[in-house]
Design a protein around this motif. Structure first.
Motif, PDB file in Angstrom:
ATOM      1  N   CYS A 266       7.968 100.185  80.954  1.00 24.03           N
ATOM      2  CA  CYS A 266       8.256 101.576  81.231  1.00 24.03           C
ATOM      3  C   CYS A 266       9.681 101.871  80.768  1.00 24.03           C
ATOM      4  O   CYS A 266      10.644 101.265  81.266  1.00 24.03           O
ATOM      5  CB  CYS A 266       8.108 101.856  82.717  1.00 24.03           C
ATOM      6  SG  CYS A 266       8.345 103.600  83.126  1.00 24.03           S
ATOM      7  N   ASN A 267       9.805 102.748  79.790  1.00 24.34           N
ATOM      8  CA  ASN A 267      11.116 103.138  79.249  1.00 24.34           C
ATOM      9  C   ASN A 267      11.993 101.942  78.870  1.00 24.34           C
ATOM     10  O   ASN A 267      13.173 101.888  79.166  1.00 24.34           O
ATOM     11  CB  ASN A 267      11.859 104.049  80.226  1.00 24.34           C
ATOM     12  CG  ASN A 267      11.108 105.346  80.439  1.00 24.34           C
ATOM     13  OD1 ASN A 267      10.568 105.910  79.501  1.00 24.34           O
ATOM     14  ND2 ASN A 267      11.048 105.801  81.679  1.00 24.34           N
TER      15      ASN A 267
ATOM     16  N   HIS B  20       7.143 100.863  75.695  1.00 33.95           N
ATOM     17  CA  HIS B  20       6.552 101.685  76.748  1.00 33.95           C
ATOM     18  C   HIS B  20       5.028 101.548  76.656  1.00 33.95           C
ATOM     19  O   HIS B  20       4.451 101.864  75.623  1.00 33.95           O
ATOM     20  CB  HIS B  20       6.962 103.157  76.578  1.00 33.95           C
ATOM     21  CG  HIS B  20       6.599 104.009  77.750  1.00 33.95           C
ATOM     22  ND1 HIS B  20       7.416 104.122  78.850  1.00 33.95           N
ATOM     23  CD2 HIS B  20       5.510 104.767  77.992  1.00 33.95           C
ATOM     24  CE1 HIS B  20       6.837 104.939  79.722  1.00 33.95           C
ATOM     25  NE2 HIS B  20       5.674 105.334  79.227  1.00 33.95           N
TER      26      HIS B  20
ATOM     27  N   LYS C 247       6.989 104.039  72.530  1.00 34.22           N
ATOM     28  CA  LYS C 247       7.050 105.484  72.707  1.00 34.22           C
ATOM     29  C   LYS C 247       8.491 105.927  72.502  1.00 34.22           C
ATOM     30  O   LYS C 247       9.395 105.409  73.143  1.00 34.22           O
ATOM     31  CB  LYS C 247       6.571 105.879  74.104  1.00 34.22           C
ATOM     32  CG  LYS C 247       6.582 107.386  74.324  1.00 34.22           C
ATOM     33  CD  LYS C 247       6.128 107.739  75.712  1.00 34.22           C
ATOM     34  CE  LYS C 247       6.212 109.236  75.902  1.00 34.22           C
ATOM     35  NZ  LYS C 247       6.010 109.607  77.298  1.00 34.22           N
ATOM     36  N   ASP C 248       8.700 106.867  71.598  1.00 34.69           N
ATOM     37  CA  ASP C 248      10.038 107.386  71.290  1.00 34.69           C
ATOM     38  C   ASP C 248      11.027 106.270  70.976  1.00 34.69           C
ATOM     39  O   ASP C 248      12.183 106.305  71.401  1.00 34.69           O
ATOM     40  CB  ASP C 248      10.565 108.261  72.431  1.00 34.69           C
ATOM     41  CG  ASP C 248       9.718 109.508  72.629  1.00 34.69           C
ATOM     42  OD1 ASP C 248       9.159 110.018  71.635  1.00 34.69           O
ATOM     43  OD2 ASP C 248       9.601 109.964  73.783  1.00 34.69           O
TER      44      ASP C 248
END
Length: 119
Positions: A110-111, A91, A86-87
């Protein structure tokens, strides 16, 4: 650490163009030594492709308007990650395996950081 493709400047491009914008399958070389081979849409890296940084780090997977998204595979000198992106960062669910140490992790991220139990 996942490299981000925020500001990239095209040095050369081979492939189709529509109204002066990169479209369809193509190959681009960027300032700083990075390359991209894959799908373009309206001038953006968009769809399936492979981006390779000058230092050899490689991302193979899905792009959405120049951003690594959804699912892909990062390959570093010391390890490989395959899973949700993600981005531009790890993630969601994915698998990391070190090439230099007997370390692996399968689970939630997560991140960009492991977010759960190590297996």
């Amino acid at each position: 650490e996942e490299p981000i493709l925020a500001q990239i400047i095209v040095k050369s491009y081979e492939g189709e163009q529509v109204n002066g914008l990169y479209e369809g399958e193509g190959f681009a070389c960027f300032e700083g030594g990075g390359t991209y081979k894959g799908m373009f849409s309206e001038g953006f890296m968009h769809g399936q492709g492979t981006y390779t940084w000058a230092d050899g780090v490689k991302y193979e997977g899905t792009f959405a308007k120049n951003v690594q998204m959804f699912n892909g595979r990062y390959t570093w000198n010391d390890g490989v990650y395959e899973g949700s992106i993600k981005d531009g960062i790890r993630h969601g669910f994915g698998f990391f395996r070190s090439r230099t140490h007997p370390i692996s992790y399968l689970g939630e991220w997560c991140n960009g950081k492991r977010h759960g139990n190590v297996s």
